[in-house]
Structure formats: structure tokens, C-alpha cells
Design a protein around this motif. Sequence first.
Motif, mmCIF file in Angstrom:
data_model
loop_
_atom_site.group_PDB
_atom_site.id
_atom_site.type_symbol
_atom_site.label_atom_id
_atom_site.label_comp_id
_atom_site.label_asym_id
_atom_site.label_seq_id
_atom_site.Cartn_x
_atom_site.Cartn_y
_atom_site.Cartn_z
ATOM 1 N N PHE A 1 0.908 -1.079 -0.119
ATOM 2 C CA PHE A 1 0.046 0.045 -0.083
ATOM 3 C C PHE A 1 0.959 1.158 0.015
ATOM 4 C CE2 PHE A 1 -3.232 -2.747 1.860
ATOM 5 C CZ PHE A 1 -4.238 -2.393 1.097
ATOM 6 N N VAL A 2 0.561 2.467 -0.793
ATOM 7 C CA VAL A 2 1.066 3.617 -0.801
ATOM 8 C C VAL A 2 0.218 4.643 -0.784
ATOM 9 C CG1 VAL A 2 2.883 4.922 -2.025
ATOM 10 C CG2 VAL A 2 2.932 2.579 -1.908
ATOM 11 N N PHE A 3 0.138 5.721 0.161
ATOM 12 C CA PHE A 3 -0.534 6.824 0.225
ATOM 13 C C PHE A 3 -0.064 8.241 -0.059
ATOM 14 C CE2 PHE A 3 -3.270 3.741 2.407
ATOM 15 C CZ PHE A 3 -4.700 4.094 2.099
ATOM 16 N N ILE A 4 -0.504 8.862 -1.015
ATOM 17 C CA ILE A 4 0.128 9.966 -1.499
ATOM 18 C C ILE A 4 -0.811 11.251 -1.476
ATOM 19 C CG2 ILE A 4 1.231 11.177 -3.672
ATOM 20 C CD1 ILE A 4 1.764 7.999 -4.849
ATOM 21 N N SER A 5 -0.470 12.202 -0.947
ATOM 22 C CA SER A 5 -0.933 13.372 -0.697
ATOM 23 C C SER A 5 -0.151 14.648 -1.100
ATOM 24 C CB SER A 5 -1.340 13.535 0.738
ATOM 25 O OG SER A 5 -0.245 13.867 1.707
ATOM 26 N N GLY A 6 -1.161 15.714 -1.090
ATOM 27 C CA GLY A 6 -0.556 17.166 -1.606
ATOM 28 C C GLY A 6 -0.342 17.759 -0.278
ATOM 29 N N ILE A 7 -0.904 19.085 -0.305
ATOM 30 C CA ILE A 7 -1.063 19.908 0.750
ATOM 31 C C ILE A 7 -2.361 20.491 1.478
ATOM 32 C CG2 ILE A 7 -0.341 22.178 1.697
ATOM 33 C CD1 ILE A 7 1.938 20.433 1.257
ATOM 34 N N GLY A 8 -2.891 20.346 2.506
ATOM 35 C CA GLY A 8 -4.106 20.592 2.810
ATOM 36 C C GLY A 8 -4.264 19.872 4.520
ATOM 37 N N CYS A 9 -5.232 19.862 4.951
ATOM 38 C CA CYS A 9 -5.796 19.258 6.133
ATOM 39 C C CYS A 9 -5.790 17.681 5.774
ATOM 40 C CB CYS A 9 -7.207 19.605 6.757
ATOM 41 S SG CYS A 9 -7.149 21.441 7.213
ATOM 42 N N SER A 10 -6.530 17.199 4.822
ATOM 43 C CA SER A 10 -6.326 15.951 4.194
ATOM 44 C C SER A 10 -5.286 15.346 3.965
ATOM 45 C CB SER A 10 -7.487 15.606 3.070
ATOM 46 O OG SER A 10 -6.799 16.597 1.928
ATOM 47 N N SER A 11 -4.145 16.303 3.615
ATOM 48 C CA SER A 11 -2.923 15.541 3.088
ATOM 49 C C SER A 11 -2.073 15.217 4.307
ATOM 50 C CB SER A 11 -2.321 16.750 2.282
ATOM 51 O OG SER A 11 -3.050 16.919 1.115
ATOM 52 N N ARG A 12 -2.424 15.186 5.590
ATOM 53 C CA ARG A 12 -1.815 14.738 6.595
ATOM 54 C C ARG A 12 -1.966 13.075 6.697
ATOM 55 N NH1 ARG A 12 0.846 17.975 9.766
ATOM 56 N NH2 ARG A 12 1.025 16.382 11.337
ATOM 57 N N PHE A 13 -2.856 12.592 5.708
ATOM 58 C CA PHE A 13 -3.245 11.137 5.772
ATOM 59 C C PHE A 13 -2.065 10.153 5.794
ATOM 60 C CE2 PHE A 13 -5.748 7.831 4.703
ATOM 61 C CZ PHE A 13 -7.244 8.029 5.227
ATOM 62 N N PRO A 14 -1.433 10.297 4.953
ATOM 63 C CA PRO A 14 -0.127 9.415 4.880
ATOM 64 C C PRO A 14 0.663 9.201 6.276
ATOM 65 C CG PRO A 14 0.025 10.620 2.860
ATOM 66 C CD PRO A 14 -1.224 11.388 3.838
ATOM 67 N N TYR A 15 0.800 10.397 6.920
ATOM 68 C CA TYR A 15 1.243 10.083 8.374
ATOM 69 C C TYR A 15 0.454 9.195 9.415
ATOM 70 C CZ TYR A 15 4.236 14.243 7.288
ATOM 71 O OH TYR A 15 4.733 15.273 6.661
ATOM 72 N N TYR A 16 -0.842 9.066 9.032
ATOM 73 C CA TYR A 16 -1.706 8.375 10.161
ATOM 74 C C TYR A 16 -2.005 6.857 9.627
ATOM 75 C CZ TYR A 16 -2.259 13.362 11.451
ATOM 76 O OH TYR A 16 -1.851 14.751 11.838
ATOM 77 N N HIS B 1 4.055 12.569 1.476
ATOM 78 C CA HIS B 1 3.484 13.838 1.562
ATOM 79 C C HIS B 1 4.180 14.792 0.628
ATOM 80 C CE1 HIS B 1 1.914 17.084 4.667
ATOM 81 N NE2 HIS B 1 1.447 17.382 3.595
ATOM 82 N N SER B 2 3.393 14.834 -0.405
ATOM 83 C CA SER B 2 4.034 15.678 -1.422
ATOM 84 C C SER B 2 3.775 17.138 -1.583
ATOM 85 C CB SER B 2 3.774 15.101 -2.813
ATOM 86 O OG SER B 2 2.414 15.223 -3.200
ATOM 87 N N ILE B 3 3.830 17.962 -2.751
ATOM 88 C CA ILE B 3 3.705 19.002 -2.808
ATOM 89 C C ILE B 3 2.000 19.467 -3.271
ATOM 90 C CG2 ILE B 3 6.119 19.738 -2.930
ATOM 91 C CD1 ILE B 3 5.716 19.782 -6.101
ATOM 92 N N HIS B 4 1.797 20.872 -3.214
ATOM 93 C CA HIS B 4 0.356 21.131 -3.611
ATOM 94 C C HIS B 4 -0.062 21.045 -5.038
ATOM 95 C CE1 HIS B 4 -2.445 24.553 -2.389
ATOM 96 N NE2 HIS B 4 -2.967 23.457 -2.175
ATOM 97 N N TRP C 1 -2.976 4.956 -3.389
ATOM 98 C CA TRP C 1 -3.912 5.849 -3.139
ATOM 99 C C TRP C 1 -3.430 7.245 -2.974
ATOM 100 C CZ3 TRP C 1 -8.717 3.543 -1.570
ATOM 101 C CH2 TRP C 1 -8.782 2.067 -1.379
ATOM 102 N N VAL C 2 -4.501 7.998 -3.692
ATOM 103 C CA VAL C 2 -4.118 9.448 -3.471
ATOM 104 C C VAL C 2 -5.238 10.087 -2.459
ATOM 105 C CG1 VAL C 2 -4.416 11.817 -4.672
ATOM 106 C CG2 VAL C 2 -3.009 9.915 -5.752
ATOM 107 N N VAL C 3 -4.750 10.802 -1.679
ATOM 108 C CA VAL C 3 -5.738 11.544 -0.645
ATOM 109 C C VAL C 3 -5.613 13.053 -0.711
ATOM 110 C CG1 VAL C 3 -6.500 11.889 1.677
ATOM 111 C CG2 VAL C 3 -5.824 9.759 0.912
ATOM 112 N N THR C 4 -6.622 13.483 -1.084
ATOM 113 C CA THR C 4 -6.574 15.179 -1.285
ATOM 114 C C THR C 4 -7.733 15.812 -1.020
ATOM 115 O OG1 THR C 4 -6.170 16.678 -3.317
ATOM 116 C CG2 THR C 4 -7.649 14.879 -3.850
ATOM 117 N N GLY D 1 -4.290 21.763 -8.419
ATOM 118 C CA GLY D 1 -4.065 20.552 -8.905
ATOM 119 C C GLY D 1 -4.921 20.227 -9.906
ATOM 120 N N GLY D 2 -5.845 20.943 -10.384
ATOM 121 C CA GLY D 2 -6.793 20.536 -11.276
ATOM 122 C C GLY D 2 -6.367 19.744 -12.693
ATOM 123 N N ASN D 3 -5.297 20.469 -13.025
ATOM 124 C CA ASN D 3 -4.712 19.935 -14.539
ATOM 125 C C ASN D 3 -4.151 18.577 -14.039
ATOM 126 O OD1 ASN D 3 -4.471 20.747 -17.141
ATOM 127 N ND2 ASN D 3 -2.088 20.670 -16.732
#
Length: 335
Positions: A48-63, A70-73, A93-96, A105-107
Motif C-alpha cells: 500500500f502507498v498513500f500519496i497526498s499534496g497539501i491541506g488538512c486531508s494531506s496529513r493522511f499518509p502520516y496516520y 506527503h508531496s507538494i500542492h 491511493w491519492v488523498v486530497t 492541482g486541477g490540471n
Amino acid sequence: MSASEQKLTRKDFVSDQDVRWCPGCGDYAVLSQVQKVLPELGVPRENFVFISGIGCSSRFPYYVNTYGFHSIHGRAPAIATGLKATRPELSVWVVTGDGDALSIGGNHLIHVLRRNLDINILLFNNKIYGLTKGQYSPTSEVGKVTKSTPAGSVDHPFDPIALALGAEASFVARSVDVESKHLQEIVRRAHEHKGAAFVEILQNCNVFNDGAFNDVTDKATKADSTLVLEHGKPLVFGRNRDRGIRLRDFQPEAVELGGGITEADLLVHDERNPALAYLIARLGPPRFPTPIGVFTAVERPRYEDALNQQIAAAKAKSPADLGALLNRGDTWVVS
């Protein structure tokens, strides 16, 4: 029993990090349901791999106690693309959030969906920027008064479901943070789907946008305000299951059952019909209930499969020889 044969539980997916969302945040509920589902998917934890950008939800990979970034915006889809293309056996999994995914990140989001990589995208939509303290987001309603729009927002918002359908996502679904059983089932379905799975999760920000989805979470109103989508079944809703959605003159219409109107007159949901999914995606307050469930689930070729087939064909045709490549054509020596 070997490590690979040991039965995993929710505790195996709980990390040693303190969860630092605001007390009462809907993110806690989403985290809990995902952690409950992961051990049931039959995937080794190290895959399993969880990948996130920036934001409240993006702390997900830590938990979640898995691999992660925990990548960039806004760029989580780009990192997920590189990982899935080179390691297709992984469950990615991407959590955003609505800001991270739909603004900067729209594009990246629309292209990862159209390419149809076999990844799962969980978009937490609270209609606000929470991490940066309450500015309006791409899903905030027109007229929204925030710190960045004191006179009210004049922007027309995105509908994440309609956007995903327009980008040709092969699996599109919606759930609600507090609907635990429904959310678990949607997460399972996303994992089972072979292709890009996009899941919007309506999530309450009780500090900066409390009650944004009260109509679908309050016990007094949710039955009349929520349309639960079930494949092959008519679009029925209401506390007494006595209301429905029919199509009249090519326009959806909310009707009361009875007085000559039966379930046979209603639209029947079909996950294999993206055109119908888009019509249903346009339903919502104030004239219609909010649809939740799987809007569409269709099969089409996956990006990583086609890419790796091309690479294998190229290698077979011309075996890799880095030395020969570097010395091909004109060369020179710098002394």
C-alpha cells in the motif's frame, strides 16, 4: 505462519503519529473507515502507498501505517502516476482536498483520470480551505462569505463528480464522512475497480465551514435529502421511500409516488452508462436530493498496462546497451 500469511487488522494500519486534526473534524471518520477496510482487501501492507499534496486531508499518509508520500500542492497525481507506472503491483491511493485537487492541482487531476491509471483518489470536499484558515475554495457556493471573500464569492463552483465524469474517469463515486457503512463499501468498490477510481467524500469542517452538508447528515433531514444510488434499481428516496426521480421532456423531475405514478415511471440507475451518470451528477439542492453511491463504473484500458507493453516491445526490438547509445553518432572528448 509466515509474515505474508498473517491476518491483518485495523491496528496494523494505525501509525504511531498523533492525529492532529481539529477535534470534531470529519477527517477522523474517513481515516477510521479506511483503516477498517484496508486489512480486508487482501493486499500485503507493504504494497500500500498513500500519496497526498497539501491541506488538512494531506496529513493522511502520516496516520496510516503504510508507505507514503506527503508531496507538494496539487501534484500528488503526478507522483502517483510515476509510482504506478513503474510499480504496477502496488495499491496506490491519492488523498486530497477540494482546494488541493481542484485549484492548483486541477490540471493534474483531470489528466490522471483520463489516462486511467489503476489508482484510487479520495477527495475530501468540505467546500473551504481549512489548513490556511477559512478562505473560499473551488467548491464553495456563490456568495460564500470568507476571509478572502468578505463581500461574498462571485466564483461559480466546480462539481467534483461532474468534473471527474467529464475527464472520462472510469469509476466515479460519492460518500459522506459520517456514513460509515456506506463509505466502507465505496472504498472497497474503488479498490476493486481496475482503473482510475475517483471518490468524493463530503466532509465537515466544523471550524471554518460547519454544517455545509447538514441536509445529508442530520437525522431529521437526510432521508429526504439523500438519493442512494443502486445499480439496476429506480431512483427512489425519502423517509417513506415514496419519492423518486423521473425524466420528463429530457429534464429530471422529483415526483411523489402514487396517484398514477409508480416506480416503473422512474429513472433506473445504470453504472455502465456515463451519460446517465452525468445527468444524475447534476442533481442536488435545492430542487433535488444529493446523490451518493457509485455514479459510473466502466472498463477501459489502463495507462500503466499500455505504457509497459510499449517498453517491453521496444526492449525486445532493440536490447538496451547504454554504452552503445552514448557512443552512437558524433562523440567528442573534453580534456
